[in-house]
Every structure is written in structure tokens, then in C-alpha cells.
Write a protein that holds these residues in place. Sequence first.
Motif, mmCIF file in Angstrom:
data_model
loop_
_atom_site.group_PDB
_atom_site.id
_atom_site.type_symbol
_atom_site.label_atom_id
_atom_site.label_comp_id
_atom_site.label_asym_id
_atom_site.label_seq_id
_atom_site.Cartn_x
_atom_site.Cartn_y
_atom_site.Cartn_z
ATOM 1 N N GLU A 175 0.807 -1.212 0.000
ATOM 2 C CA GLU A 175 0.000 0.000 0.000
ATOM 3 C C GLU A 175 0.846 1.270 0.000
ATOM 4 O OE1 GLU A 175 -3.307 0.370 -0.048
ATOM 5 O OE2 GLU A 175 -3.660 -1.786 -0.216
ATOM 6 N N ALA A 176 2.173 1.119 0.122
ATOM 7 C CA ALA A 176 3.024 2.303 0.268
ATOM 8 C C ALA A 176 2.950 3.210 -0.948
ATOM 9 C CB ALA A 176 4.473 1.866 0.523
ATOM 10 N N ALA A 177 2.971 2.610 -2.164
ATOM 11 C CA ALA A 177 2.960 3.436 -3.374
ATOM 12 C C ALA A 177 1.674 4.259 -3.474
ATOM 13 C CB ALA A 177 3.115 2.540 -4.605
ATOM 14 N N GLY A 338 -2.362 17.886 -15.769
ATOM 15 C CA GLY A 338 -1.649 16.917 -16.596
ATOM 16 C C GLY A 338 -0.217 16.716 -16.132
ATOM 17 N N THR A 339 0.444 17.818 -15.769
ATOM 18 C CA THR A 339 1.828 17.717 -15.287
ATOM 19 C C THR A 339 1.904 16.917 -13.994
ATOM 20 O OG1 THR A 339 2.339 19.847 -16.300
ATOM 21 C CG2 THR A 339 3.847 19.050 -14.604
ATOM 22 N N LEU A 344 2.942 11.735 -10.942
ATOM 23 C CA LEU A 344 2.414 10.719 -10.022
ATOM 24 C C LEU A 344 2.049 9.419 -10.724
ATOM 25 C CD1 LEU A 344 0.139 13.034 -7.872
ATOM 26 C CD2 LEU A 344 2.340 12.085 -7.241
ATOM 27 N N ASP A 345 2.391 9.325 -12.038
ATOM 28 C CA ASP A 345 2.112 8.109 -12.809
ATOM 29 C C ASP A 345 0.615 7.808 -12.856
ATOM 30 O OD1 ASP A 345 2.801 5.998 -14.415
ATOM 31 O OD2 ASP A 345 3.104 4.596 -12.756
ATOM 32 N N LEU A 346 -0.185 8.871 -13.048
ATOM 33 C CA LEU A 346 -1.638 8.715 -13.201
ATOM 34 C C LEU A 346 -2.023 8.962 -14.657
ATOM 35 C CD1 LEU A 346 -2.798 10.604 -9.970
ATOM 36 C CD2 LEU A 346 -2.504 8.143 -10.283
ATOM 37 N N ASP A 347 -3.328 8.986 -14.937
ATOM 38 C CA ASP A 347 -3.831 9.148 -16.310
ATOM 39 C C ASP A 347 -3.739 10.617 -16.712
ATOM 40 O OD1 ASP A 347 -5.183 9.182 -18.697
ATOM 41 O OD2 ASP A 347 -6.762 7.814 -18.041
ATOM 42 N N VAL A 348 -2.744 10.967 -17.562
ATOM 43 C CA VAL A 348 -2.515 12.358 -17.944
ATOM 44 C C VAL A 348 -3.660 12.880 -18.814
ATOM 45 C CG1 VAL A 348 -0.955 13.915 -19.183
ATOM 46 C CG2 VAL A 348 -0.026 12.075 -17.763
ATOM 47 N N ALA A 349 -4.105 12.086 -19.793
ATOM 48 C CA ALA A 349 -5.178 12.534 -20.694
ATOM 49 C C ALA A 349 -6.469 12.805 -19.918
ATOM 50 C CB ALA A 349 -5.419 11.481 -21.776
ATOM 51 N N PHE A 350 -6.790 11.921 -18.971
ATOM 52 C CA PHE A 350 -7.988 12.126 -18.164
ATOM 53 C C PHE A 350 -7.873 13.392 -17.320
ATOM 54 C CE2 PHE A 350 -9.660 11.439 -13.820
ATOM 55 C CZ PHE A 350 -10.999 11.521 -14.106
ATOM 56 N N ALA A 351 -6.694 13.623 -16.708
ATOM 57 C CA ALA A 351 -6.501 14.812 -15.873
ATOM 58 C C ALA A 351 -6.627 16.085 -16.703
ATOM 59 C CB ALA A 351 -5.143 14.747 -15.185
ATOM 60 N N LYS A 352 -6.064 16.106 -17.912
ATOM 61 C CA LYS A 352 -6.166 17.295 -18.766
ATOM 62 C C LYS A 352 -7.615 17.543 -19.186
ATOM 63 C CE LYS A 352 -1.609 17.812 -20.835
ATOM 64 N NZ LYS A 352 -0.878 17.985 -22.100
ATOM 65 N N LEU A 405 -8.047 9.672 -7.873
ATOM 66 C CA LEU A 405 -6.970 10.569 -7.487
ATOM 67 C C LEU A 405 -6.841 11.741 -8.458
ATOM 68 C CD1 LEU A 405 -4.214 8.028 -6.376
ATOM 69 C CD2 LEU A 405 -5.564 9.528 -4.925
ATOM 70 N N GLU A 406 -7.198 11.502 -9.725
ATOM 71 C CA GLU A 406 -7.152 12.592 -10.703
ATOM 72 C C GLU A 406 -8.115 13.711 -10.319
ATOM 73 O OE1 GLU A 406 -5.727 8.939 -12.853
ATOM 74 O OE2 GLU A 406 -7.321 9.427 -11.440
ATOM 75 N N ALA A 407 -9.277 13.351 -9.720
ATOM 76 C CA ALA A 407 -10.227 14.370 -9.286
ATOM 77 C C ALA A 407 -9.628 15.255 -8.202
ATOM 78 C CB ALA A 407 -11.511 13.713 -8.786
#
Length: 510
Positions: A175-177, A338-339, A344-352, A405-407
Amino acid sequence: MNYFLTALIASVFGIVAGYFLRKVLAEAKISSAEAAAEKIIEEANQEAKAIKREKQLEAKEEAHKLRTDIEQESRERRNELQRMERRLTQKEDSLDRKTAFIEKKEEELRRKEEENRRTEAKLQQLHQQQLSELERISAMSMEEAKETILQRARDETTHEMAMMVKDIEERAKGEAAKKSREIVTMAIQRCAADHASEATVSVVSLPNDEMKGRIIGREGRNIRALETLTGIDLIIDDTPEAVILSGFDPIRREIARIALEKLVSDGRIHPARIEEIVEKTRKEVESQIREEGERATFETGVHGLHPELVFTLGKLRYRTSYGQNVLQHSIEVSHLAGTMAGELDLDVAFAKRAGLLHDIGKATDHESEGSHVIAGADLVKRYKEPAAIINAVAAHHGDVEFQTLEAVLIQAADAISASRPGARRETLEAYIKRLEKLEGIADSFDGVDKSYAIHAGREIRIMVKPERIDDLRAAQLAREIAKKVEGDLEYPGQIKVNVIRETRAVDYAK
């Protein structure tokens, strides 16, 4: 002479004879009339007697009927009273039986309780005898036996506890990551950087003051036509070589500004020309709105949006929030989200995508009920955006729970863009006063312990005294504080009132 005398005598005789004849006839008629009257009276008396006998018979029949009905009703009432008396008698008998049964049961219970007390005393005595015998056989006291059992239990559970600790450590590493991402995300919300705001004005410069008269027109027909077609008020005052445009709709105000500049440049100002220029300008502005929306999607790399969403996005070019251009703010939030998502290795397209659409409700909030958050979530839902995008738009001010997390990144990026020095016009002093007044309103209510204005004044968290405020009163207190905030405070958007009632039970092991 003799003839005249004879005629006179004859006339006198005729008169006398006629008089006596009329008298005889009159007497005969009177006699006949009296006879007829007596006959009529006799008939009337007979008819009255007949009617009297008939009414007497009817009265006797009615009296007999009433007597019969009364006797029948009396019999029914006597029967009903007899039935009620029988039921009461039955109930009394039943109550007597139940009372006797209850008394019997109570007597049995008393007897059993007495037996239980005697049995319990015997058991207690036997227990003491058993303990004494066990202590004699084992050559140990009760305290020594307890310590031996506890030591054995500790030895048996030590190995199990070690295995549990190892398992917990392995799960913690897994769970650390995820936990580190959440911690970094929360830290990003406290970030700030420099930014310069864009200011928009609604003033049209004129080549000379004579142009004001031409804009007004004969008897004011030109200015009336402009105001009617654009929906914007024109203020022509003593300001030299300038006309001020006043209106709440920024797009209409922009149409009026461009149309007025064209009319001033062209010089031909009359109602027909005004209507032509305004219509042409409206089409140009709509084209510019679509181009601005397409530019924003191209600049952020967000593709596949519904054309109506792109057009609505372009409207934000003409909206400002505390002096900050909303379209530029949305583009910046998209880039920031997006940055951070990439880091954080999340979904960049979704965040933008969510960052670009997060404030889209501000383009339609005057056309719908509720805040721009609700309007924006409804709009993206209407055009079939994914559920995660809808949640990010609805949650960027904390109105609903985050599902991704993107939200959270969208909320952080929005706070970064809005909180930069110079990004918005509200001064630090005014901002602090608004938060202090918000907390003061909450503290003024009875039972409030502490209150904290958070999320840039978009939420007030209120800690209440649990011994004075119960759960029902907490919900009522939240409504009362919200009503007072609405009446006493001026603020953008909406403020979430969060009343927290916490009860703690503390004890000490000695």
C-alpha cells in the motif's frame, strides 16, 4: 190639451207600474240569490265536515304509525342494552379469570425466585469448596494459578503475533505506493506560483464628442435600437470621447462593443444599419467563440469533445472570475493537472480533460439553477462524458466525494491557478475579513465550540459541544448557519456548512 193630459197620466202610470214591476223582480232575484247562497253554505259546511273527518282519520293513522315506530325503536334499544349487558358480564368474567391466573403466576414466580436464591447460595458455597479443594490439590493459590495460565497463553500467542506483524508489514509495503501518491497530492494543494491576470473593459473610444450625438440619433432612436438589439445599456455621460457599455452578459457586451466600433468607424449610424451590423457582429462573435473553444482543446491536447461542449468552452473567453479570465484559467488548470498526473504516474489525458472542463458551468450558470459546479456536472453528463469526468467536475470544490486521485488533482490545480498572487482581484485584506466574518457567524450560535473556514472560504467546519448539541440539533444548526451566511455575507459560488459532533469516551487502566 186633453191629449197632452192623457199622455202625461199614461206616462205617470207607466212609471209607477215599471217601478213596482222592478221591485217585484228585484225581490224575486234577491230571494233566489239568498236561496242559492244558503245552498252553497250548506254544501260548504258538508264539505268542511267531510274534510275534517278525513284529516281526523289521517291524524289517527299518523299517530298510530308514530306509536308503532316508537315501540319498535324502544324494543331495539332494549335488545341492544341487553346485548351490551351480556358482553359486559362476559368481559367481567374474563377479567376475573385473568386476574386469578395472574395472581397464580405471580405466586409461582415468587416461589421460583425463592428457590433460585436458595440454589444460588448453595452454588456459591459449592464453588468456594471447589476452589479450596483445587488449591489443596495443586498446592497453588488462585493468584498463582491465574499467573500460570496467563503465561501459557502469552507463550502460545507470541508466535501468532509475530506472523501477524509480518503479514501487516508486507501489506503495508504493497500500500506504500498508493499512500505516497495521496500524500503528494495533498501536498500539491498547498503550492502557489506567480501569475498575472487579464483584465477586460467595456469602454468604446470615440474620435470626438460629436459622435455621441450621432450615436444617440434623432429623438434617441439610434441608441434605443442599439440597446434593444444587443440587450446592453449604453451610458453616454461627461466622459470625453468614450461610451460605456453596461450589461451582465459578457458575450452580449462584446457584441455591442464590436458593433459600436464598426458603426463609429463606418460613420453611417441609423436603425437599419445598426440592425445589419449587430447581426453580422453576432455571427462573427459566435465564430470566434467556436474558434476559442477549438484553440483551447488544441492547446491542451484534449480531443473528442462534443461540438456543443467545444462551443460552450469558447464562451468562457468572455467570462472572468475576480478578474481572472475563466478560459485561460481552465487551460492552465488542464496543464497543471496533466503535469502533476505525469509526475504521479496517473492518467494524464484524463486529468487534462477534466481540468479543461472543470469550470465549464460558468458559461451557463446564469441559464440554469444552482452553482456553476452543478451546472457544469449536468452539462458534461448531458453530452455523455465518462462518469469519472463528471465526478471530477462536481467535486472540484469539495461538494461531493472524490472517486479518483485525478479528481483530487483537479481541485489542487484549480486552487494553484486561483491562489497565485495577482491571479484574482480580491485583496488579501478583503479575503481575510471575509473568512473572519464567516467564522464569526458560526461562533455566534449557541453550542459551537470552534469553527474553521477552509478551502479558500468555500467550506466552514464547525465543532460543536456534544453535551449540548445532539445529532438532530446538529442538522438543524447547519441549516440555521447556512441561512445566516446567505443573509449576512457576500461571496462567490456556494459555501459548504459542515457541522461535526464528536463524542469521546476516555478511561485509564491502572
